[in-house]
Write an enzyme that holds these catalytic residues in place. Structure first.
Site, PDB file in Angstrom:
ATOM      1  N   CYS A 330       0.652  -1.220  -0.081  1.00 24.44           N
ATOM      2  CA  CYS A 330      -0.131   0.127   0.105  1.00 24.44           C
ATOM      3  C   CYS A 330       0.659   1.434   0.180  1.00 24.44           C
ATOM      4  CB  CYS A 330      -1.585   0.166   0.925  1.00 24.44           C
ATOM      5  SG  CYS A 330      -2.608   1.103   0.786  1.00 24.44           S
ATOM      6  N   HIS A 436      -3.736  -5.295   1.024  1.00 25.09           N
ATOM      7  CA  HIS A 436      -3.453  -5.829   2.937  1.00 25.09           C
ATOM      8  C   HIS A 436      -3.961  -7.589   2.869  1.00 25.09           C
ATOM      9  CE1 HIS A 436      -1.885  -1.645   4.381  1.00 25.09           C
ATOM     10  NE2 HIS A 436      -3.008  -1.849   4.045  1.00 25.09           N
TER      11      HIS A 436
END
Length: 499
Positions: A330, A436
């Protein structure tokens, strides 16, 4: 049955409310009850995305798992995510606004209405709701704007159990002081006290319990012993990301960013034999790891600048040149690119920053936030991590940035819609992704760790067998529930709940 509820409030932050709610949720579920957790307001960078693309606090996801339920944003209607000078307010699973902390009181009535609606909807779906407060329930300076403690107990008309942590000291003063600071109407809601994280001989402690009960005129329902459980909760953040000196055969260094988010991405790595996870924030701590991971962050540019200022940025570049593999997730993925643009001030006042330049991507922050669960496939092996091509992975995305992929980038992960959600460099030393939770995919993580060991001439005596994530968690919830049953007066607790 009539709808029932109970609420755990604390004398301070990190006293173990989340864990005790998890314990009671699993106990009640094992008793055949339709139970769900609820926390009006959470303050955390560690969030999760539900199946319908709504964002919520991770602690209530854990509690939902203990109830054997799918996570539902109704369980945590308000989530505050601090980011530099501003706090992002998530309401009903979606971004509501970005606000300066001192202006938060202006939202109080609006959020209170949303909280009540969420609770009413959730309580219609379940027979029992176990509520959790936030921080201390006796912060008199915040009382007017507090919607997550006694105000929530009143909305739910829930009896309250007060939780205090003896491990930090001053447990008796904190319990008595908390109760004394509450008005009489709120004191009357407290039906029991639980003392948490006890070390020592309980028989020697019992006379003090009797003295405390005489002072507060409220029963102590039990004393929970200090015990470690491998359960993701907000109180475990400090424990998980502390710097570890011991080094196993496989050394993975995770960059400890100031605004690091979603530390639960790496929980499974902590459970693999001979793997050591080190969280580092100084060049001298980095040493020569077998893998560097740059995690997610709520303030990508600010954390990137911090790494440049303390020379960690230079050390990572140096290790990359020597062949050390690097993975970004991310915000870490965005940092590995050439440029990050934030012209709209989504994360802060810095409009742009050059990245590491390892990956041919440029990221631009938008006001629209991507929140979704994602499944996909690994498209290629990496130089140091082979046998992962073709692996199926799943996870979730939470990001404002959109990354434009250049011609030099090699697609690394493609989702089921055909979109590229991760790339690597042409040497296949550096890779990044928006996903994630990717390490929770058993097939992928087994191949990932085994190959990384083999590449570093670490003997792999047998296949790396990682217990299925869901089974492992389930066993931990049952172990926690058993400890709760053994040390808490369950009969009295059920009586308080009118069960």
């Amino acid at each position: 049955m009539d709808k029932k509820s109970i609420m755990f409030l604390g004398t301070a932050s990190s006293v173990g409310k989340s864990t005790l709610v998890t314990a009671l949720c699993r106990y009640l579920k094992n008793q055949g009850l339709n139970v769900a957790p609820f926390k009006a307001l959470n303050i955390s960078l560690n969030s999760y995305v539900t199946k319908d693309g709504l964002e919520m606090g991770r602690a209530q996801v854990v509690q939902a798992e203990a109830c054997k339920l799918e996570a539902d944003a109704l369980m945590n209607p308000v989530l505050l995510k601090p980011s530099g000078e501003y706090t992002q307010v998530i309401a009903d699973g979606k971004v509501f606004c970005n606000i300066e902390p001192y202006k938060y009181k202006e939202l109080n009535e609006t959020l209170k209405v949303r909280v009540k609606k969420a609770y009413d909807k959730l309580s219609k779906k379940h027979d029992v709701i176990v509520l959790e407060g936030s921080g201390s329930c006796a912060e008199i300076n915040l009382k007017d704007s507090d919607i997550s403690n006694m105000a929530m107990a009143e909305i739910a008309d829930a009896p309250v159990i007060l939780v205090s942590d003896i491990d930090r000291g001053g447990v008796f003063a904190s319990i008595v002081g908390t109760i004394q600071l509450l008005p009489e109407s709120e004191r009357e809601r407290i039906k029991g006290v639980i003392i948490n994280k006890f070390r020592g001989n309980i028989e020697l402690f019992k006379p003090a319990i009797k003295q405390l009960e005489d002072i507060i005129n409220i029963p102590v329902l039990g004393v929970m012993p200090y015990e470690k459980f491998d359960i993701d909760d907000e109180d475990s953040v400090t424990e998980r990301i502390r710097n570890k000196e011991e080094v196993g055969t496989l050394d993975i260094a995770i960059i400890r960013l100031s605004h690091m988010s979603n530390f639960t991405d790496f929980s499974i790595l902590d459970r693999i034999p001979d793997v050591t996870i080190r969280y580092v924030d100084k060049p001298s701590e980095l040493k020569n790891p077998n893998l560097i991971i740059i995690p997610g962050t709520k303030n990508t540019i600010e954390d990137l600048r911090s790494m440049k200022e303390n020379k960690l940025f230079d050390k990572i570049k140096e290790l990359k040149e020597s062949g050390t593999p690097i993975l970004g997730i991310c915000g870490g993925y965005q940092m590995l690119g050439t440029l990050i643009l934030d012209k709209l001030g989504v994360e802060g006042n810095i409009s742009q920053e050059d990245g590491f330049g390892f990956l041919d991507i440029k990221t631009r922050f938008n006001e629209t936030k991507v929140t979704k669960q994602t499944k996909g496939n690994i498209l290629c092996d990496l130089k140091s991590i082979k046998s992962i091509e073709g692996s199926t992975i799943s996870g979730y995305e939470i990001h404002n940035g959109i990354s434009k992929i250049g011609k030099k980038a090699i697609p690394f992960i493609k989702d089921l819609d055909g979109d590229i959600v991760g790339v690597c460099d042409k040497e296949r030393i550096v890779a990044g992704t928006y996903l994630h939770g990717m390490f929770d995919s058993e097939e992928f993580i087994s191949s990932f760790v085994k190959s990384l060991k083999e590449n570093n001439d670490i003997v792999v005596t047998e296949d790396i067998i990682i217990e299925k994530v869901n089974e492992y968690k389930d066993n931990e919830y049952d172990r926690l529930s058993k400890l709760f049953e053994e040390n808490i007066d369950i009969y009295q607790l059920r009586k308080i709940m009118e069960l």
